[in-house]
Each structure stands twice: as C-alpha cells, then as structure tokens.
Design an enzyme around this catalytic site. Structure first.
Site, short mmCIF file in Angstrom:
data_model
loop_
_atom_site.label_atom_id
_atom_site.label_comp_id
_atom_site.label_asym_id
_atom_site.label_seq_id
_atom_site.Cartn_x
_atom_site.Cartn_y
_atom_site.Cartn_z
N ASP A 112 0.85 -1.19 0.00
CA ASP A 112 0.00 0.00 0.00
C ASP A 112 0.89 1.25 0.00
OD1 ASP A 112 -1.80 2.02 0.43
OD2 ASP A 112 -2.74 1.12 2.18
N HIS A 115 -0.21 4.33 0.08
CA HIS A 115 -0.88 5.43 0.79
C HIS A 115 -0.98 6.68 -0.07
CE1 HIS A 115 -1.16 4.48 5.35
NE2 HIS A 115 -1.49 3.43 4.63
N GLU A 150 -1.39 -0.99 -3.85
CA GLU A 150 -2.58 -0.26 -3.44
C GLU A 150 -2.32 1.24 -3.39
OE1 GLU A 150 -5.43 0.06 0.54
OE2 GLU A 150 -4.42 -1.82 0.06
N GLU A 199 -10.31 3.53 -1.54
CA GLU A 199 -10.74 3.73 -0.16
C GLU A 199 -11.09 5.18 0.15
OE1 GLU A 199 -7.03 4.10 2.75
OE2 GLU A 199 -6.74 2.49 1.29
N HIS A 201 -12.26 -1.87 1.77
CA HIS A 201 -11.26 -1.30 2.67
C HIS A 201 -11.81 -1.37 4.09
CE1 HIS A 201 -9.34 2.22 4.75
NE2 HIS A 201 -8.28 1.58 4.31
#
Length: 376
Positions: free
Chosen positions: A184, A186, A210, A236, A285
């Site tokens: 991920d 972010h 991700e 998400e 998520h």
C-alpha cells in the site's frame, strides 16, 4: 412497522484511536448498532449524528433507503464527514431490521454466495529481523495474505522511500515464498516513483499495489494501470458511486470502497455489483483505524457479493475492543467463517463506552527531514 425512538452515539477511546458507535432503538425495543469512526473528526461526526437524530426519531425504522436519501440530499451534501455519519446511521438501521427478522444481515442482501471469507492483515515491521519474525508469526496464526505500507521515517522527499520499501518487501518475500504479498503506497508517490515501486514489486511476485497515486490524481489512473506490471488496487478515499463508475473506466484490478466512507451498506453494495459487471475484484477497505462493527459490515458485504475477492482485517482486536464488543475473527487457512447470529452478529456493551464529549485526536502527521509536512 416500528418507529425509531432513539438515536445515540458513544466513543471507545483507546490510545490515539477514537471509535464512534451508533445505537438506534425502535418502538418494539429492538436495537441496531452501527459505526461512524473517522480519525481526526470525532466530534464533528458525533454532531452530525445528533442532527440526523432530530429527523429520524418518530420515523418508520424500515424505510432505510428513504432515510438515507433524505439525510444525504440537499444543496450542500457529501464529503467524508457527512458520509461517515450517514453510514453509521444506515448500518444501524440495517442491523435493526435484520434483528427484527431474526436473520443474519447478509440474508437481506440476497444470501451468501460463498462458504467462507478470504481475509488479509498487515505485516508491520521495519528491520529485517522484525519483518521475518512477523511473517513467521502471522502465517503460523493462519494468515495467507499480508500487506505492508511505507514506514513513517523522516526522508528528504517521498521518492527517497522507494528503495527502502523495496528492500523491506524483498525481505518479506524471501521469508516465505508461499504467501501472497501486497503493498500500500498510501497515495504518497508521484507517477514515476509509484511506477518504479510497481516494477520492483512485480519482480517479487506481489499480488497488488494499493493506492499508488493519490485520489486527487485520478486523471492518471488509467495510464498507471496500463503501465504497471502488478495489479492496481484503489478506492478507499472515494465516497460517491459516480466516482467509482469513473474508476471502473480505468484498468483497475481491485476496487476498495470503504463502507464507512461510501455511505454504508447499500451504496457499497452498488459498487460491488458494478465491479461484478466489469469483472473487477471487490475488496472492501477495512482500516485498522476503525473498529469491530465496521469489520462486521464488510463481512456481510463479502458474504453476499459475487465480485468479492478478499477483506482487510486486523491481526487481532485490541483488549479494549474485546471488552466491549462480541465479534471475534477465527482465522483458518487465510479465511474466516460467515457471520453468525441475527443482524450484524455483534453485541456492544453500551454502558462501557464514553457518552460525553471528548477532545478530538488528530491524525498522525509525517514530516520530511527539513520539516515539510508530508501525506500520511
């Protein structure tokens, strides 16, 4: 028909987390629970729930979609805070309805389409020793898919994290060749640095990357998905169905709506059905920053959605969560059983939660070595 007689909210405060729970009671004494946790906006969300309660009390509890539309629509609408508060209300109404009918909530969504639910958890660890130990411990617990994300260390700029993260992920892959790994970003990286990361992850046979790009750079998603050698997962931080329609016009592989941000069960189920129509994986998520009621919501969506692939879950609930909530996750070969019991299958010890106002805790901030604030 029953009418809503009360809409309450309360907080479980645990370290830097403030979990917001909702309880709706009807005229027959049936109770439904929801969750509306939003880190850094605790009292703002609670204020909205209080405002929503003024409308809801006295209304028929079964008119879930009508109430959602009434509370959502107007001139000023939407945004993370509104959608989270609205999700908490909507989930509690669904839980209440399923409890009245004495069936698991997923039965009201068409019933289960699978016998068990695939889950994954977070790897953690910074040093090589920590990573190897965590891989060993988690696989021994029954986890078969692990996800990592950039460590929060000071660097001159986000791109300086790329080589360090690839080194960490190389250690994780060498620790176990038989599990699925995910990473991920972010949304911290620009296009080129995210692509560099994806190429490195592809050599390590990672399942997906991700949020390689921030949601503000949605115009770059199509180009990135086509260029990336590893599957892309994202979504998400989207909260309208229309935003997911646009996302599905790219070549994304995993769509990750957060039911607590996307307005609740009904709207998230719409996204799941759109994923099925496009042959795209639905992977809700379920942030470690939220609590067990949010996890229960995603379990019911996973049970009843054909496009579902896997669900994010915490390694274990905290002691504070275990003290107030009945939900337990029993991991077996990377899966958990279908939810049991009426409604969400979750009970809360309402009296042990905080009902008065609290001081809202802010989200963590990350800084570069020169003091510049960076995205979390």
């Amino acid at each position: 028909m029953s009418t809503i007689v009360s809409v309450e909210h309360a907080v479980l405060q645990e370290g830097s987390r403030q979990l917001i729970f909702v309880r709706i009671c009807d005229s027959d004494g049936v109770v439904g629970y929801g969750e509306a946790t939003l880190s850094g906006q605790t009292e703002a969300v609670r204020s909205l729930i209080t405002t929503f309660a003024d409308y809801l009390c006295g209304q028929q509890s079964e008119r879930i979609n009508h109430h959602w539309q009434y509370l959502f629509r107007g001139f000023w609408k939407g945004g993370f805070t509104v959608m989270t508060a609205l999700a908490g209300i909507e989930v509690a109404l669904w839980d209440l309805l399923a409890r009245r009918m004495n069936v698991p909530l997923y039965q009201l969504l068409g019933g289960a389409v699978r016998d068990r639910i695939r889950v994954y958890t977070h790897l953690g660890g910074d040093s090589s020793e920590q990573i190897v130990d965590n891989v060993t411990r988690l696989t021994e617990q029954g986890w078969r898919t692990l996800k990592s994300f950039p460590t929060l260390s000071d660097t001159p700029a986000a791109y300086d994290q790329v080589s360090k993260q690839l080194e960490r992920m190389t250690v994780a892959r060498h620790a176990n060749d038989d599990i699925d790994l995910c990473f991920d970003c972010h949304g911290r990286f620009g296009f080129q640095d995210a692509l560099h990361t994806a190429r490195g992850l592809a050599e390590l046979d990672f399942l997906f990357i991700e949020e390689p790009l921030s949601p503000e750079n949605a115009d770059q998603h199509e180009a990135f998905c086509l260029a990336s050698p590893v599957r892309v997962a994202t979504g998400e931080r989207l909260y309208y169905v229309s935003a997911f329609v646009k996302l599905l016009d790219t070549s994304v592989a995993y769509v990750q709506p957060d039911p607590m941000r996307a307005g609740g069960i009904t709207q998230t189920r719409v996204v799941a059905d759109l994923c099925g129509a496009r042959k795209v994986f639905f992977a809700p998520h379920n942030s470690p920053g939220t609590g067990p009621v949010a996890t229960a919501v995603s379990l019911h969506l996973a049970a009843s959605s054909h496009a579902f692939m896997m669900l994010e879950a915490k390694e274990r609930f905290s002691n504070a969560e275990l003290d107030v909530c009945s939900l337990r996750l029993n991991i077996d070969d990377g899966h958990v059983p279908l939810p049991q019991g009426p409604g969400l299958g979750v009970e809360l010890d309402w009296q042990r939660l905080t009902h008065e106002s609290v001081t809202t805790m802010t989200m963590p901030r990350v800084t570069r070595v020169d003091g510049t604030v960076e995205d979390y």
